[in-house]
Design an enzyme around this catalytic site. Sequence first.
Site, PDB file in Angstrom:
ATOM      1  N   ASP A 162      41.557  -2.330 -53.500  1.00  0.00           N
ATOM      2  CA  ASP A 162      41.912  -2.878 -54.813  1.00  0.00           C
ATOM      3  C   ASP A 162      43.113  -3.804 -54.616  1.00  0.00           C
ATOM      4  O   ASP A 162      44.238  -3.475 -54.974  1.00  0.00           O
ATOM      5  CB  ASP A 162      42.252  -1.727 -55.759  1.00  0.00           C
ATOM      6  CG  ASP A 162      42.451  -2.189 -57.191  1.00  0.00           C
ATOM      7  OD1 ASP A 162      42.339  -3.401 -57.446  1.00  0.00           O
ATOM      8  OD2 ASP A 162      42.735  -1.339 -58.053  1.00  0.00           O
ATOM      9  N   GLU A 206      49.409   2.644 -48.298  1.00  0.00           N
ATOM     10  CA  GLU A 206      50.122   1.782 -49.239  1.00  0.00           C
ATOM     11  C   GLU A 206      51.438   1.354 -48.611  1.00  0.00           C
ATOM     12  O   GLU A 206      52.137   2.174 -48.002  1.00  0.00           O
ATOM     13  CB  GLU A 206      50.370   2.537 -50.548  1.00  0.00           C
ATOM     14  CG  GLU A 206      51.338   1.900 -51.508  1.00  0.00           C
ATOM     15  CD  GLU A 206      50.857   0.551 -52.019  1.00  0.00           C
ATOM     16  OE1 GLU A 206      51.668  -0.405 -51.987  1.00  0.00           O
ATOM     17  OE2 GLU A 206      49.698   0.443 -52.445  1.00  0.00           O
ATOM     18  N   GLN A 224      46.675   1.169 -63.816  1.00  0.00           N
ATOM     19  CA  GLN A 224      45.825   0.207 -64.521  1.00  0.00           C
ATOM     20  C   GLN A 224      46.228   0.076 -65.986  1.00  0.00           C
ATOM     21  O   GLN A 224      46.528   1.060 -66.658  1.00  0.00           O
ATOM     22  CB  GLN A 224      44.361   0.632 -64.413  1.00  0.00           C
ATOM     23  CG  GLN A 224      43.769   0.453 -63.022  1.00  0.00           C
ATOM     24  CD  GLN A 224      43.342  -0.983 -62.737  1.00  0.00           C
ATOM     25  OE1 GLN A 224      43.564  -1.877 -63.530  1.00  0.00           O
ATOM     26  NE2 GLN A 224      42.734  -1.188 -61.573  1.00  0.00           N
ATOM     27  N   CYS A 265      40.382  -8.143 -59.331  1.00  0.00           N
ATOM     28  CA  CYS A 265      40.815  -8.675 -60.633  1.00  0.00           C
ATOM     29  C   CYS A 265      40.750 -10.192 -60.640  1.00  0.00           C
ATOM     30  O   CYS A 265      41.250 -10.821 -61.578  1.00  0.00           O
ATOM     31  CB  CYS A 265      42.235  -8.200 -60.958  1.00  0.00           C
ATOM     32  SG  CYS A 265      43.463  -8.741 -59.777  1.00  0.00           S
TER      33      CYS A 265
END
Length: 496
Positions: A425, A377, A327, A452
Site C-alpha cells: 500500500d 515499515e 485510512q 491511491c
Amino acid sequence: MTKKKNHGFKKSKNKQHQTEKQNSKQSPPQGNRKNSKTKGKPPTTDKRSHGKKNAPVEVTCSGLTSEGKGIVRWEGKQLEVANLLPGETAEVIVSKKGRFFNTELKRVINPSEDRAHPPFAYYHEGTGCHIHHMNDQAQKRFKQNVIDELMKPFGKTEPIITMEHPYGYRNKNVMTFGLNNKRQIISGLYAENTHQIIPMERSIIHDPKADEIIQTIKGMMKSFKMQPYNEDTGQGFLRHVLIRVGKMSGEIMVVLVAASPVFKGKNNFVKTLRNTHPEITTILLNINDRNDSMVLGNQEKVLYGKGTITDTLCGLEFEISANSFYQINPVQTEKLYTRAIEMAGLTGEQTVIDAYCGIGTIGLVASKRAGKVIGVEVNKGAVRDAIRNSKRNGVKNARFYQGDAGEFMVQMAERDENIDVVFMDPPRSGCDEAFLSSLIQLKPKRIVYVSCNPATLARDLRILEDGGFRTKQVQPVDMFPQTNHVEAVAEIVLDV
C-alpha cells in the site's frame, strides 16, 4: 427519458496536482466559495465578447479531463474549466498568464442533469472537492472511466465500489490558521499549489463535529490572546489544528500544532475547550518550528487524556496516534480490505508480507486467515503502533520490523525464503524501482497492490508484468467521494 451525454474524458495537459502524503493518502476538503444556481438562454457555442478586458465568453463543455475539469474550445484553443459538466453551456472569464490561460466559471446557462445539489453551498475547487458539482451517478461514471482508461493494457476492470452516504466521511481533518486583510483570525485550507488560506467553516466531507471544534478554537483565540502563526514573519503561535475522530468509538483527538512550546494559559484553554466539547477525549500540543510544508513537527506533549484514540476496523481495535497512518474513510476501507483479502486467496497456511505496513491495519486483518504475517515499515513510530495493535487484538502470528521493505525482501530472496503473498500500500508516488526489483527477485505467488493513484499503479503494473507477473483483476473503490481521486486494489499473480 434521460438524454445520452458524452461522459468521456481526456488526459489533462496541465501538470497533475500531487497531494502531499502526511500520515495519510488523502485529498483535501473543500472551501467555501458559493456555487450559484442559474437559469438562462438557449445554448450557443464559442461566442466572444469583444472590446472588454476579461469579459465573459460563452462556451460549451465537450468532455472532462482526468482531473474532472470541463473541456471547452475558445479561439482555437482547448481550455479547462473547473466545475463544468459535459453538454453545459456557460459564461467563462478567460485570462492569460504568461504562456498559459486561466479560466473562471461565472455562470452555467443550461445545467446538466448530472449537476448535483449538495447539502450546503460551500465550494471552492482549489481546496480539493473537485467534483462535488457532479451527482452520485456522474461521479461513479467519471471515476470508472478514469480507471478503465488507465487499466486498458491489463484487462477489464471491475465496477467501482461506491459509498452509500458520501458525506462527512473523513476521520482526520487539518485546518490552517492565519489573518485576513482586516487582521481577523481565519481558519481554512490552502488553495492548491499556494499558501493562500481559503476561509471555511464547514466541508461536506469533514466530520461535522471536527469542524465544530475547530470553529470553537478559532473563537477562543482572541480571549486567550493567541495569535496565528505568520510564515513570512515567523511571528505568532498557532499554525494548524488537527482532529482525529474514531468513527466507531466516538473518541476525539485534538492536536494544536504550534510554532513554540511556550503555551501561556494552556490549562485554562484546555478546561474551556473541554467544557464546550466534553466529547473530546485527548488534547495534544505538537511543536512544528520548521519552514517546510509538513503539518506535524517531531515534538509533542499530551495536555489532556492518554494522547491516542482507538477505533475499530474489520472487527479489530486500533490505537491511533497523531502521526499514525490510518485510512481516512473507514466505511470504504472495510470494503477495500475485504476485496484485498479475497484477492490474496488466504487459506490459513500462507506466509504473508505486509509492505508499507504503517500501524499494521491490513496485515492484522489478514492474520485471521494467514499462517504467518511479516510487517515491514520504515517509520519507527508506526512499527511501535503496529506491535501495540497486535498485542491489543491478541494476534500471535504477526511480527513487525522497522526497515526498508525492498531491502528486507532482497535479504529474504537471498536466503531462499518462500513468500506466498505480498500486500503493498505505497504512497501516491507508487513504488520505486528498487522496491519493484526486490519484489520481482522474491517472486511471491501473489501480490495484492492497494493504490491511491491509478496512474502510478499502471506504471508499476507494467514493470511487474515485464518481470514475470500477470495482472489478474483490478477493483476500483471510491474512497474519496466529491474528489477526483480513485483508489484501486489489484490482484497480481506469478505467471508460471
